[in-house]
Design an enzyme around this catalytic site. Sequence first.
Site, PDB file in Angstrom:
ATOM      1  N   GLU A 283     -33.577 -52.165  -9.865  1.00  0.00           N
ATOM      2  CA  GLU A 283     -32.981 -53.268  -9.112  1.00  0.00           C
ATOM      3  C   GLU A 283     -33.146 -53.036  -7.622  1.00  0.00           C
ATOM      4  O   GLU A 283     -33.532 -51.953  -7.179  1.00  0.00           O
ATOM      5  CB  GLU A 283     -31.490 -53.404  -9.451  1.00  0.00           C
ATOM      6  CG  GLU A 283     -30.665 -52.186  -9.072  1.00  0.00           C
ATOM      7  CD  GLU A 283     -29.205 -52.331  -9.451  1.00  0.00           C
ATOM      8  OE1 GLU A 283     -28.768 -53.464  -9.749  1.00  0.00           O
ATOM      9  OE2 GLU A 283     -28.484 -51.315  -9.441  1.00  0.00           O
ATOM     10  N   ARG A 287     -27.986 -54.434   0.613  1.00  0.00           N
ATOM     11  CA  ARG A 287     -26.896 -54.046   1.520  1.00  0.00           C
ATOM     12  C   ARG A 287     -27.118 -52.612   1.968  1.00  0.00           C
ATOM     13  O   ARG A 287     -28.026 -51.932   1.488  1.00  0.00           O
ATOM     14  CB  ARG A 287     -25.552 -54.145   0.800  1.00  0.00           C
ATOM     15  CG  ARG A 287     -25.543 -53.384  -0.528  1.00  0.00           C
ATOM     16  CD  ARG A 287     -24.191 -53.350  -1.199  1.00  0.00           C
ATOM     17  NE  ARG A 287     -24.274 -52.885  -2.569  1.00  0.00           N
ATOM     18  CZ  ARG A 287     -24.397 -51.638  -2.964  1.00  0.00           C
ATOM     19  NH1 ARG A 287     -24.493 -50.680  -2.062  1.00  0.00           N
ATOM     20  NH2 ARG A 287     -24.429 -51.302  -4.242  1.00  0.00           N
TER      21      ARG A 287
END
Length: 455
Positions: A283, A287
Site C-alpha cells: 500500500e 501522510r
Amino acid sequence: MFKRVLIANRGEIAVRIIRACEELDIETVAIFSEADENALHVQLADHAVCVGSADATDSYLNKDSILRAALETGADAIHPGYGFLSEDADFAEQVTAHGITWIGPMPETIRLVGDKDVARASMQPSGIPMAKGSEPLKNNKEAIKMAKEVGYPVILKPVSGGGGKGMYVAHNEDDLKNILDALVDLKKTNYYFEHYIERSRHIEVQIVADNYGEVIHLGERECSIQRRNQKLLEESPSIALTHEMRKQVGTLAVKAAKSVHYSNVGTVEFLLDLKDNQFYFMEINPRIQVEHGVTEEVTGIDIVRTQIRIAAGEPLDITQADVHFQGHAIECRINAEDPDNNFMPSPGQITFLHEPSGPRVRFDSGVTAGLSIEPYYDSMIAKLIVHGRTRGDAIKIMQRALKEFRIDGVKTTISLHQKILNDSYFRTGNIDTQFIKKRIATYEAQKENGKNYLA
C-alpha cells in the site's frame, strides 16, 4: 512561505511539526480537547484553540470545529500529522475549498490510495509486483470460492483503513469459515484477499514528491518487528537488502508514486518474500509516518520541513543523486501500556520523567512530568531514536538509552524493547514479521475462539 499553520493533531507529532515551523519562521496554532488543555503541544504553540470535549470524535475528529479554528486564527495551511484526519480526503477537500492549503497529498490521491483495491489496480499497468489477490468480496460463498483461486494461506484485509488493523489469516477453508462466521461481516465491511506470504520482512520506502512531477526516495525502513500488525521498532537501513535490492525497491517505490501522480511525502510499503527475495507491493500511506525520524537520521533530511516547503509550492531542491545514507538508525515506540498484562492501556499522571539523552540519542515526545496520559487517545507517548555508525553500534546506544529512560506513574513498553534488543536473533538481523510470535511468545496475540487468526 506560510505565515501561520494550524496543526490538526496532538502529542509528539504536533510537537514535531511545531519545531519544524519554528525553524521556518512560521507561527503555529495548536488545537486541543478539554482533556489536553495543559498538553505540551498547547504550551509550545504560538496560539491554541479548544475544539471540543475529551472524546476524539468531538475534538480531533471534529472537522467543522477544526476548520472554524483555522479560519478564526487566520491560518493559511493545515498540517494533519498522522492518524486522526490525516487520510480523510473529504476533510482535505473541505480545507482547500476554504482557501487553506492542505499540507499533504491532493484529496483525490488520498482517496485513490485509501481504497486498496483501486490502488492495486492503479499499480498493475506499471508492472509493480504484488501478491495474487481478489476483488472486494460480496458474500461468504464468494469468499470461499475466491480463496481457492488465490491459494491458501490467504490474508483477509479491509479495503479501506490502515495501521494493520482488522486483518485475519486463514490457512485452510475451515479457518476461513470460522473467520467469516465469528469475526468478519462482509455486509458491513468491504474485504479482499491476498495470498499470505508466511516468511516475510516488512520493507517501506520513504518518498518525496513536489508539485511539478519530481519524485525521489529517501531509502528504506525495516518495520518487521510487529505485534498484531502494529509496528513496535523500526530501523534504517534494512540489513536484509543488498545494494541491488535497495536500488530495486527504491525504483519500485518511485514508480508506484508516479503511477498515482503523488505529491508531498508518503511511504510505499512492500513485503519482501524471504523464499525468493521478491518485493510485493502492499500500500501507499499518504501522510507523514510515525517512523520518519529514522530516515531523517540516516539522510540528514528534515522530512517535516520538506513537507511544508512542498505544500508552499517550492520545487524539490535535491535530486536522487544528492541523497546519501550514513550509519544506522533505530526507533523504539514507547507506549503507555502494560506488556505483561496483554498490553492494557496505562493512563495516569506522570509523576517522574527522565528523558534519555547523550550522543546520538533523539527523544520525540509530547509529554512532561506532571502531565496525565489520557485514556481517550492512542497510547504512544514517545519515540526513542538513536543513530550509530553501524547497526551494532546503534543497538548498544539504544540499550543504553532505554536503561536511562525513567518514567513513573504509568506502565510502558520499555521492558519489551529491552527484550527485543537482547534477543540473539534480532541482534544478528535474523528477523521477519513473525518475530514476536516466534521469539517472545509471552507477547503473542491472544487467541480468538480457541485459535489465533490474527495476521
